[in-house]
Design a protein around this motif. Structure first.
Motif, mmCIF file in Angstrom:
data_model
loop_
_atom_site.group_PDB
_atom_site.id
_atom_site.type_symbol
_atom_site.label_atom_id
_atom_site.label_comp_id
_atom_site.label_asym_id
_atom_site.label_seq_id
_atom_site.Cartn_x
_atom_site.Cartn_y
_atom_site.Cartn_z
ATOM 1 N N MET A 122 0.729 -4.880 14.860
ATOM 2 C CA MET A 122 1.352 -4.456 16.323
ATOM 3 C C MET A 122 0.894 -3.355 16.603
ATOM 4 O O MET A 122 0.677 -3.045 16.410
ATOM 5 N N ASN A 123 1.355 -3.473 18.130
ATOM 6 C CA ASN A 123 0.305 -1.937 18.856
ATOM 7 C C ASN A 123 1.843 -1.488 19.894
ATOM 8 O O ASN A 123 2.830 -1.621 20.036
ATOM 9 N N ARG A 124 1.407 -0.075 20.298
ATOM 10 C CA ARG A 124 2.454 0.290 21.216
ATOM 11 C C ARG A 124 3.062 -1.208 22.259
ATOM 12 O O ARG A 124 4.195 -0.802 22.849
ATOM 13 N N ASP A 125 1.087 -1.458 22.448
ATOM 14 C CA ASP A 125 2.079 -2.876 23.835
ATOM 15 C C ASP A 125 3.434 -3.558 23.019
ATOM 16 O O ASP A 125 3.964 -3.625 24.309
ATOM 17 N N GLN A 126 2.500 -4.258 22.260
ATOM 18 C CA GLN A 126 4.166 -5.120 21.901
ATOM 19 C C GLN A 126 5.050 -4.387 21.753
ATOM 20 O O GLN A 126 6.254 -5.473 21.882
ATOM 21 N N TRP A 127 5.198 -3.236 21.106
ATOM 22 C CA TRP A 127 6.446 -2.381 20.549
ATOM 23 C C TRP A 127 7.156 -2.551 22.283
ATOM 24 O O TRP A 127 8.060 -2.227 22.143
ATOM 25 N N SER A 128 6.749 -1.848 23.034
ATOM 26 C CA SER A 128 7.045 -1.726 24.776
ATOM 27 C C SER A 128 7.549 -3.352 25.172
ATOM 28 O O SER A 128 8.517 -3.239 25.495
ATOM 29 N N VAL A 166 8.483 -5.572 23.139
ATOM 30 C CA VAL A 166 9.554 -6.055 23.227
ATOM 31 C C VAL A 166 10.867 -5.482 23.354
ATOM 32 O O VAL A 166 12.194 -5.528 24.276
ATOM 33 N N ASP A 167 10.915 -4.074 23.630
ATOM 34 C CA ASP A 167 12.121 -2.971 24.306
ATOM 35 C C ASP A 167 12.197 -3.986 25.614
ATOM 36 O O ASP A 167 13.610 -4.090 25.288
ATOM 37 N N HIS A 168 10.987 -4.028 26.219
ATOM 38 C CA HIS A 168 12.012 -4.514 27.771
ATOM 39 C C HIS A 168 13.020 -6.001 27.415
ATOM 40 O O HIS A 168 13.239 -6.015 28.103
ATOM 41 N N TYR A 169 11.887 -6.115 26.829
ATOM 42 C CA TYR A 169 12.326 -7.953 26.281
ATOM 43 C C TYR A 169 13.639 -8.100 26.263
ATOM 44 O O TYR A 169 15.144 -8.234 26.817
ATOM 45 N N ALA A 199 16.230 2.001 27.868
ATOM 46 C CA ALA A 199 17.598 1.926 27.903
ATOM 47 C C ALA A 199 18.717 0.839 26.524
ATOM 48 O O ALA A 199 19.801 1.202 26.395
ATOM 49 N N ASN A 200 17.756 0.325 25.780
ATOM 50 C CA ASN A 200 17.902 -0.033 24.792
ATOM 51 C C ASN A 200 19.272 0.561 23.586
ATOM 52 O O ASN A 200 20.449 0.612 23.141
ATOM 53 N N GLN A 201 18.515 1.924 23.439
ATOM 54 C CA GLN A 201 19.089 3.509 22.941
ATOM 55 C C GLN A 201 19.857 3.566 23.553
ATOM 56 O O GLN A 201 21.025 3.762 22.941
ATOM 57 N N GLY A 202 20.479 3.923 24.963
ATOM 58 C CA GLY A 202 21.584 3.928 25.342
ATOM 59 C C GLY A 202 22.601 3.005 25.821
ATOM 60 O O GLY A 202 23.577 3.518 25.163
ATOM 61 N N LEU A 213 30.464 14.295 5.062
ATOM 62 C CA LEU A 213 29.154 13.055 5.689
ATOM 63 C C LEU A 213 28.562 12.116 5.215
ATOM 64 O O LEU A 213 28.238 12.023 3.901
ATOM 65 N N ASP A 214 28.783 10.006 5.509
ATOM 66 C CA ASP A 214 28.068 9.450 4.557
ATOM 67 C C ASP A 214 26.849 8.854 6.391
ATOM 68 O O ASP A 214 27.622 8.774 7.017
ATOM 69 N N ALA A 215 25.396 9.187 5.108
ATOM 70 C CA ALA A 215 24.403 9.322 6.588
ATOM 71 C C ALA A 215 23.704 8.223 6.219
ATOM 72 O O ALA A 215 23.346 7.604 4.656
ATOM 73 N N THR A 216 22.436 7.589 7.214
ATOM 74 C CA THR A 216 21.167 6.858 7.009
ATOM 75 C C THR A 216 20.446 7.358 8.136
ATOM 76 O O THR A 216 20.949 7.963 9.636
ATOM 77 N N ALA A 217 19.519 6.914 8.098
ATOM 78 C CA ALA A 217 18.308 7.705 9.211
ATOM 79 C C ALA A 217 17.386 6.319 8.951
ATOM 80 O O ALA A 217 17.562 5.604 7.686
ATOM 81 N N LEU A 218 16.666 5.838 10.617
ATOM 82 C CA LEU A 218 15.947 4.376 10.092
ATOM 83 C C LEU A 218 14.358 4.980 11.573
ATOM 84 O O LEU A 218 14.872 5.935 12.659
ATOM 85 N N GLN A 219 14.202 4.592 10.849
ATOM 86 C CA GLN A 219 12.428 3.990 12.300
ATOM 87 C C GLN A 219 12.577 3.128 13.251
ATOM 88 O O GLN A 219 13.102 1.949 12.683
ATOM 89 N N THR A 220 12.037 3.690 14.155
ATOM 90 C CA THR A 220 11.735 2.771 15.097
ATOM 91 C C THR A 220 10.287 2.502 15.670
ATOM 92 O O THR A 220 9.502 3.798 16.182
ATOM 93 N N VAL A 221 10.543 1.953 16.459
ATOM 94 C CA VAL A 221 9.567 1.180 17.300
ATOM 95 C C VAL A 221 10.063 0.916 19.216
ATOM 96 O O VAL A 221 10.704 0.478 19.139
ATOM 97 N N GLY A 222 8.848 1.356 20.397
ATOM 98 C CA GLY A 222 9.282 0.496 21.406
ATOM 99 C C GLY A 222 8.939 1.680 21.485
ATOM 100 O O GLY A 222 7.462 2.363 21.818
ATOM 101 N N VAL A 223 9.149 1.668 23.222
ATOM 102 C CA VAL A 223 9.127 1.897 24.497
ATOM 103 C C VAL A 223 8.693 3.712 23.875
ATOM 104 O O VAL A 223 7.759 4.855 25.153
ATOM 105 N N LYS A 224 9.766 4.483 23.698
ATOM 106 C CA LYS A 224 9.435 5.260 22.955
ATOM 107 C C LYS A 224 7.829 6.136 22.076
ATOM 108 O O LYS A 224 8.282 7.604 21.614
ATOM 109 N N GLY A 225 7.803 4.775 21.254
ATOM 110 C CA GLY A 225 6.748 5.043 20.209
ATOM 111 C C GLY A 225 7.309 5.322 19.209
ATOM 112 O O GLY A 225 8.116 4.506 19.128
#
Length: 220
Positions: free
Chosen positions: A1-7, A9-12, A43-46, A197-209
């Protein structure tokens, strides 16, 4: 996968689940025309922020880092009529753009823009009523301070979201001298060690890289 594909999917996902409307489109255009950096949430993050605010039945939201008001509008739309977003922006010109966008969105009565450095503004805020949701998206070097302030202003059941925690993968570098990496690492360690606090963190890919976010629940 590459950034074009991530983007793509995000747009979809955005088209299907977080479609732009005239207000949000105008907000993005005005920020670009004013020369603001292209670092607002997608937008999907918002929509994620919007849903988190609704899930905790938020009445008071704290946002650190207003920029052009795009995420502010997503958050404010989740509030009841008497709810309030207190959003802090260090750059007066950014705050002016955000103010116009928020007024255009018809949300001026739900948004309180405070102009100044966050560490100067935060001590002036009252914890009564408490903050139900905090969104931290400002200078990364001060992330641990922002998390502590969000926690001080919150209640059990509140949620704290810290954006941009991956730093291009450099968050794993314990020897980094980059203030943004060091501040992010300190914030992650605080989320780990703070007993309230009880927390987690996630990696993301998309239009923001390639990026990610941390989410913490205030437990006590």
């Amino acid at each position: 996968m590459n950034r074009d594909q991530w983007s793509a999917v995000d747009h979809y996902f955005a088209q299907q689940l977080a479609p732009h409307d005239d207000v949000l489109d105008a907000t993005q255009r005005s920020a670009a025309e004013a020369g603001l950096p292209d670092i607002a949430v997608a937008a999907n993050q918002g929509k994620l922020l919007h849903l988190l605010a609704r899930l905790v039945d938020a009445r008071r939201i704290l946002e650190i880092g207003t920029l052009g008001g795009y995420s502010t509008i997503w958050l404010a739309r989740a509030l009841p009529a008497d709810g309030r977003v207190v959003t802090i922006e260090a750059d007066p010109s950014h705050a002016d753009v955000a103010r116009r966008n928020i007024e255009r969105a018809g949300l001026a009565d739900r948004v309180d823009i405070r102009v100044g450095k966050a560490l100067d503004v935060l001590p002036t805020l009252d914890s009564n009523p408490p903050v139900d949701l905090a969104f931290i998206d400002a200078d990364k070097a001060n992330n641990p301070h922002y998390v502590r302030w969000a926690l001080d202003l919150a209640r059990p059941g509140s949620v704290i979201v810290v954006d941009n925690v991956v730093r291009g993968g450099r968050v794993t570098d314990a020897d980094s001298d980059d203030p943004s990496v060091r501040g992010t690492r300190e914030a992650i360690e605080l989320l780990r060690d703070e007993p309230r606090l009880d927390a987690t963190a996630l990696q993301t890919v998309g239009v923001k890289g390639y990026d990610g976010l941390a989410i913490a629940l205030v437990t006590s």
